[in-house]
Design an enzyme around this catalytic site. Structure first.
Site, PDB file in Angstrom:
ATOM      1  N   CYS A  10      -0.964  -1.300  -2.837  1.00 20.86           N
ATOM      2  CA  CYS A  10      -1.969  -0.340  -2.697  1.00 20.86           C
ATOM      3  C   CYS A  10      -1.626   1.002  -3.631  1.00 20.86           C
ATOM      4  CB  CYS A  10      -2.077   0.076  -1.043  1.00 20.86           C
ATOM      5  SG  CYS A  10      -0.701   0.798  -0.338  1.00 20.86           S
ATOM      6  N   ASN A  13       1.305   2.859  -0.860  1.00 16.49           N
ATOM      7  CA  ASN A  13       2.553   2.375  -0.231  1.00 16.49           C
ATOM      8  C   ASN A  13       2.961   2.921   1.260  1.00 16.49           C
ATOM      9  OD1 ASN A  13       6.025   1.029  -0.663  1.00 16.49           O
ATOM     10  ND2 ASN A  13       4.295  -0.060   0.240  1.00 16.49           N
ATOM     11  N   CYS A  15       0.207   3.276   3.848  1.00 17.22           N
ATOM     12  CA  CYS A  15      -0.788   2.743   4.751  1.00 17.22           C
ATOM     13  C   CYS A  15      -1.294   1.365   4.713  1.00 17.22           C
ATOM     14  CB  CYS A  15      -2.182   3.430   4.305  1.00 17.22           C
ATOM     15  SG  CYS A  15      -1.950   5.359   4.672  1.00 17.22           S
ATOM     16  N   ARG A  16      -2.010   1.005   3.644  1.00 18.26           N
ATOM     17  CA  ARG A  16      -2.296  -0.567   3.673  1.00 18.26           C
ATOM     18  C   ARG A  16      -1.369  -1.560   2.992  1.00 18.26           C
ATOM     19  NH1 ARG A  16      -7.021   0.559  -0.561  1.00 18.26           N
ATOM     20  NH2 ARG A  16      -5.385   2.364  -0.991  1.00 18.26           N
ATOM     21  N   SER A  17      -0.521  -1.469   1.990  1.00 21.10           N
ATOM     22  CA  SER A  17       0.448  -2.348   1.886  1.00 21.10           C
ATOM     23  C   SER A  17       1.436  -2.653   2.794  1.00 21.10           C
ATOM     24  CB  SER A  17       0.856  -2.142   0.304  1.00 21.10           C
ATOM     25  OG  SER A  17       1.524  -1.034   0.271  1.00 21.10           O
ATOM     26  N   ASP A 125      -9.699   2.227   2.061  1.00 18.94           N
ATOM     27  CA  ASP A 125      -8.539   2.964   2.178  1.00 18.94           C
ATOM     28  C   ASP A 125      -8.606   3.883   3.217  1.00 18.94           C
ATOM     29  OD1 ASP A 125      -6.487   4.836   1.887  1.00 18.94           O
ATOM     30  OD2 ASP A 125      -7.002   5.575  -0.139  1.00 18.94           O
TER      31      ASP A 125
HETATM   32  P1  4NP Z   1      -2.486   3.549   0.826  1.00 22.13           P
HETATM   33  O1  4NP Z   1      -3.277   4.874   1.175  1.00 22.13           O
HETATM   34  O2  4NP Z   1      -2.630   3.305  -0.876  1.00 22.13           O
HETATM   35  O3  4NP Z   1      -3.268   2.511   1.644  1.00 22.13           O
HETATM   36  O4  4NP Z   1      -1.042   3.791   1.166  1.00 22.13           O
HETATM   37  C1  4NP Z   1      -3.135   6.232   0.578  1.00 22.13           C
HETATM   38  C2  4NP Z   1      -1.795   6.934   0.782  1.00 22.13           C
HETATM   39  C3  4NP Z   1      -1.677   8.102   0.252  1.00 22.13           C
HETATM   40  C4  4NP Z   1      -2.827   8.595  -0.522  1.00 22.13           C
HETATM   41  C5  4NP Z   1      -3.851   7.983  -0.765  1.00 22.13           C
HETATM   42  C6  4NP Z   1      -3.913   6.668  -0.274  1.00 22.13           C
HETATM   43  N1  4NP Z   1      -2.637   9.979  -1.248  1.00 22.13           N
HETATM   44  O5  4NP Z   1      -3.359  10.261  -1.914  1.00 22.13           O
HETATM   45  O6  4NP Z   1      -1.492  10.632  -1.217  1.00 22.13           O
END
Ligand code: 4NP
Length: 153
Positions: A10, A13, A15-17, A125
């Site tokens: 993602c 790294n 939340c989703r992945s 997201d």
């Molecule tokens: P992820 O979510 O890609 O599912 O881990 C996010 C985590 C951090 C951020 C954006 C999305 N950020 O902007 O820091």
């Protein structure tokens, strides 16, 4: 046959992945599928960090502890280490294509491409939303993980 090596990717790294990795590990263990699994982000914002507390709490609701996972950034060597790489959304997929070495043999696609009727769709997201959004993420990555295990068995 060598075990499949699967990477979920993602943006951050956190939340989703990590949730996708946890759901895949759980589904594989349930069916006795031997595999390697990891997750990474296309960005370096959260390298070395634990998953988002909301993601940790969501996995814990399903009896899975992801608090020991640590963020890392996807690198071009991942295309030789992993047989399958799954992007959680289209921007992750485009960023992975940008770092993919020429002639790599890893299979690269969106995670939801594995789910009939969800082909071409992103796992949204949940970062900017509330904890309910993380539950929706869990449902989607679990669905993808179950289809992936069925495909790999
Ligand atoms: P992820 O979510 O890609 O599912 O881990 C996010 C985590 C951090 C951020 C954006 C999305 N950020 O902007 O820091």
């Amino acid at each position: 046959m060598t075990s499949p090596a699967v990477l979920f990717v993602c943006l951050g790294n956190i939340c989703r992945s990590p949730l996708a990795e946890a759901a895949f590990r759980a589904a594989a263990e349930q069916t006795g599928l031997s595999m390697l699994a990891d997750s990474a982000g296309t960005a370096d914002y959260h390298v070395g960090e634990a998953p988002d507390p909301r993601a940790i709490r969501t996995a814990a609701r399903f009896g899975i502890d992801i608090s020991g996972y640590r963020g890392r950034q996807a690198i071009s060597a991942d295309f030789t280490r992993f047989s399958h790489i799954f992007a959680l959304d289209h921007s992750n997929l485009a960023n992975l294509r940008r770092i993919a070495p020429a002639g790599h043999s890893a299979q690269l696609s969106l995670l939801l491409d594995l789910v009939p009727g969800r082909e071409g769709q992103a796992v949204a997201d949940p970062w900017y939303g509330d904890e309910e959004g993380f539950l929706a993420t869990w449902d989607e990555v679990s669905l993808g993980a179950r289809h992936l295990v069925a495909k790999l068995r």
